[in-house]
Write a protein that holds these residues in place. Structure first.
Motif, PDB file in Angstrom:
ATOM      1  N   GLU A  13       0.839  -1.202   0.000  1.00  0.00           N
ATOM      2  CA  GLU A  13       0.000   0.000   0.000  1.00  0.00           C
ATOM      3  C   GLU A  13       0.875   1.254   0.000  1.00  0.00           C
ATOM      4  O   GLU A  13       0.564   2.243  -0.684  1.00  0.00           O
ATOM      5  CB  GLU A  13      -0.929  -0.001   1.220  1.00  0.00           C
ATOM      6  N   LEU A  14       1.973   1.215   0.741  1.00  0.00           N
ATOM      7  CA  LEU A  14       2.901   2.346   0.749  1.00  0.00           C
ATOM      8  C   LEU A  14       3.507   2.558  -0.635  1.00  0.00           C
ATOM      9  O   LEU A  14       3.639   3.707  -1.097  1.00  0.00           O
ATOM     10  CB  LEU A  14       3.996   2.106   1.786  1.00  0.00           C
ATOM     11  N   LEU A  15       3.862   1.488  -1.320  1.00  0.00           N
ATOM     12  CA  LEU A  15       4.365   1.597  -2.694  1.00  0.00           C
ATOM     13  C   LEU A  15       3.329   2.230  -3.611  1.00  0.00           C
ATOM     14  O   LEU A  15       3.656   3.097  -4.441  1.00  0.00           O
ATOM     15  CB  LEU A  15       4.727   0.212  -3.219  1.00  0.00           C
ATOM     16  N   SER A  25      11.585  -8.725  -9.606  1.00  0.00           N
ATOM     17  CA  SER A  25      11.040  -7.365  -9.688  1.00  0.00           C
ATOM     18  C   SER A  25       9.582  -7.343  -9.236  1.00  0.00           C
ATOM     19  O   SER A  25       8.920  -8.388  -9.161  1.00  0.00           O
ATOM     20  CB  SER A  25      11.121  -6.848 -11.121  1.00  0.00           C
ATOM     21  N   LEU A  26       9.096  -6.131  -8.976  1.00  0.00           N
ATOM     22  CA  LEU A  26       7.672  -5.969  -8.648  1.00  0.00           C
ATOM     23  C   LEU A  26       6.791  -6.487  -9.781  1.00  0.00           C
ATOM     24  O   LEU A  26       5.752  -7.101  -9.548  1.00  0.00           O
ATOM     25  CB  LEU A  26       7.362  -4.494  -8.402  1.00  0.00           C
ATOM     26  N   ALA A  27       7.220  -6.245 -11.008  1.00  0.00           N
ATOM     27  CA  ALA A  27       6.449  -6.714 -12.171  1.00  0.00           C
ATOM     28  C   ALA A  27       6.379  -8.233 -12.206  1.00  0.00           C
ATOM     29  O   ALA A  27       5.330  -8.813 -12.512  1.00  0.00           O
ATOM     30  CB  ALA A  27       7.058  -6.172 -13.460  1.00  0.00           C
ATOM     31  N   GLU A  28       7.494  -8.896 -11.889  1.00  0.00           N
ATOM     32  CA  GLU A  28       7.516 -10.363 -11.912  1.00  0.00           C
ATOM     33  C   GLU A  28       6.619 -10.957 -10.824  1.00  0.00           C
ATOM     34  O   GLU A  28       5.896 -11.929 -11.066  1.00  0.00           O
ATOM     35  CB  GLU A  28       8.947 -10.864 -11.698  1.00  0.00           C
ATOM     36  N   HIS A  41       2.896  -8.460 -11.023  1.00  0.00           N
ATOM     37  CA  HIS A  41       2.423  -7.922 -12.301  1.00  0.00           C
ATOM     38  C   HIS A  41       2.173  -6.416 -12.189  1.00  0.00           C
ATOM     39  O   HIS A  41       1.220  -5.884 -12.752  1.00  0.00           O
ATOM     40  CB  HIS A  41       1.151  -8.655 -12.758  1.00  0.00           C
ATOM     41  N   TRP A  42       3.042  -5.755 -11.442  1.00  0.00           N
ATOM     42  CA  TRP A  42       2.949  -4.311 -11.169  1.00  0.00           C
ATOM     43  C   TRP A  42       3.173  -3.539 -12.470  1.00  0.00           C
ATOM     44  O   TRP A  42       4.095  -3.814 -13.223  1.00  0.00           O
ATOM     45  CB  TRP A  42       4.016  -3.937 -10.150  1.00  0.00           C
ATOM     46  N   LEU A  96      11.614  -2.196  -9.981  1.00  0.00           N
ATOM     47  CA  LEU A  96      12.362  -2.299  -8.727  1.00  0.00           C
ATOM     48  C   LEU A  96      12.571  -3.770  -8.370  1.00  0.00           C
ATOM     49  O   LEU A  96      11.631  -4.572  -8.454  1.00  0.00           O
ATOM     50  CB  LEU A  96      11.616  -1.599  -7.587  1.00  0.00           C
ATOM     51  N   ILE A  97      13.776  -4.105  -7.943  1.00  0.00           N
ATOM     52  CA  ILE A  97      14.117  -5.482  -7.596  1.00  0.00           C
ATOM     53  C   ILE A  97      14.143  -5.645  -6.079  1.00  0.00           C
ATOM     54  O   ILE A  97      14.744  -4.836  -5.361  1.00  0.00           O
ATOM     55  CB  ILE A  97      15.505  -5.862  -8.168  1.00  0.00           C
TER      56      ILE A  97
END
Length: 344
Positions: free
Chosen positions: A16-18, A41-44, A47-48, A55-56
């Motif tokens: 939530e902070l992100l 990563s956040l995407a991995e 799925h950000w 970001l890793i």
């Protein structure tokens, strides 16, 4: 831009902070940590699609992280934050801690409540309780902030001004609070699973919840005597939100209590006193950093009833942390925080 680390970024409060940080013009999340997800990563993982998608996740190694940032948000359980805070502060990195490790002025009360040993009593002396509307000036000068608990936030905001002005009977306070399931954190537990929570409503930890002593300690500070609160939490079958109903006695007309709260919070953007007869709802604050407060009087039975609602993940956690961040760094306290709710 002020660079920050989120230590423990895979829980609900860290995520939530992100999400909130994506819209903050003066905050840059430089580091996110997770032992379990490190190297991804956040995407991995989630799925950000936002600006932090690449970001890793790193290991929470303070010696590597501290030189990169000016502030660390510690989204870790009670007992884990003390060592991290100690290390970050050695590097002159400011700390905003989401756990209970620095919320209590009484070390013995913390140890008795959480069954943990206090490692750095000297840090407890410098920690500031981050209830933004109450301890504003101390927060502005602080290097270490103890972000308040979600239930205490919903209860202390309406009560502290009334206790401070001696407008209520401090020997009679009953707080009946209900929280969405995210208040328990992001964990696998049968008690919080869908089939156990859906279509049900239940009290839990009656007379034993760890937020009870936190509430009592802060109210006692303003009463200048020990206060006891009957506090009962309940679990709502919803994702987020807190609805607290507080029962009081007062010798003063309800208008005096309402005027007290309106005057106290008139210049504060995130506390709203409802018009007479209006009952605030969770839906009105979900997704915002707002606390909405309604006051009512039961003249036949001699009670005052206060209703207070917040989003437990925002005003009760990550939003209040961001509000603390703004105050610590001399920014407008509403920067990066929303007033518009998720209505559905």
């Amino acid at each position: 831009m002020i660079k920050a680390a989120i230590i423990g970024a895979t829980g609900y409060t860290g995520l939530e902070l992100l999400r909130l940080a994506e819209n903050h013009p003066e905050l840059k999340i430089e580091v996110i940590t997770s032992r379990e997800k490190q190297g991804k990563s956040l995407a991995e993982v989630y799925h950000w699609k936002g600006k932090y998608k690449d970001l890793i996740f790193e290991e929470p190694v303070v010696d590597k992280i501290a030189p990169k940032v000016e502030v660390a948000f510690l989204c870790v359980p009670a007992g884990k934050a003390q060592e991290l805070a100690y290390q970050f502060l050695k590097y002159k990195v400011k700390v905003i801690d989401f756990s209970a490790d620095f919320r209590f002025k009484s070390i013995s009360l913390f140890e008795d409540t959480y069954k943990l040993t206090y490692l750095y009593p000297e840090l407890n002396e410098k920690a500031v309780y981050g209830l933004c509307e109450i301890f504003t000036e101390d927060i502005k000068k602080a290097d270490l902030i103890a972000n308040p608990g979600c239930y205490p936030t919903s209860i202390l905001l309406p009560l502290i001004p009334l206790v401070k002005e001696r407008l209520i009977d401090i020997d009679f306070i009953i707080a009946d609070s209900k929280s969405g399931v995210s208040g328990a954190g992001r964990k696998a537990d049968l008690y919080y699973s869908f089939c156990e929570v859906n279509d049900d409503f239940k009290a839990y930890k009656i007379a034993s919840h760890r937020h009870n002593p936190e509430i009592e300690e802060k109210l006692s500070l303003f009463a200048e005597k020990e206060i006891k609160v009957v506090f009962t939490p309940h679990l709502l079958p919803i994702n987020r939100g807190i609805f607290s109903t507080i029962y009081l006695r007062s010798k003063h007309p309800l208008k005096v209590l309402r005027d007290c709260l309106e005057n106290f919070y008139q210049k504060r953007p995130f506390v709203s006193i409802c018009a007479e007869g209006i009952i605030p709802t969770i839906k009105e604050v979900r997704g915002t950093n707002l606390c909405k407060i309604g006051l009512f009087e039961d003249k036949k039975r001699g009670f005052v009833v206060i209703v207070s609602v917040i989003d437990n993940l925002i005003k009760g956690a990550s939003g209040q942390a961001l509000q603390n961040f703004n105050l610590m760094f001399g920014l407008p306290e509403e920067m990066g925080l929303s007033f518009s709710p998720f209505f559905v």
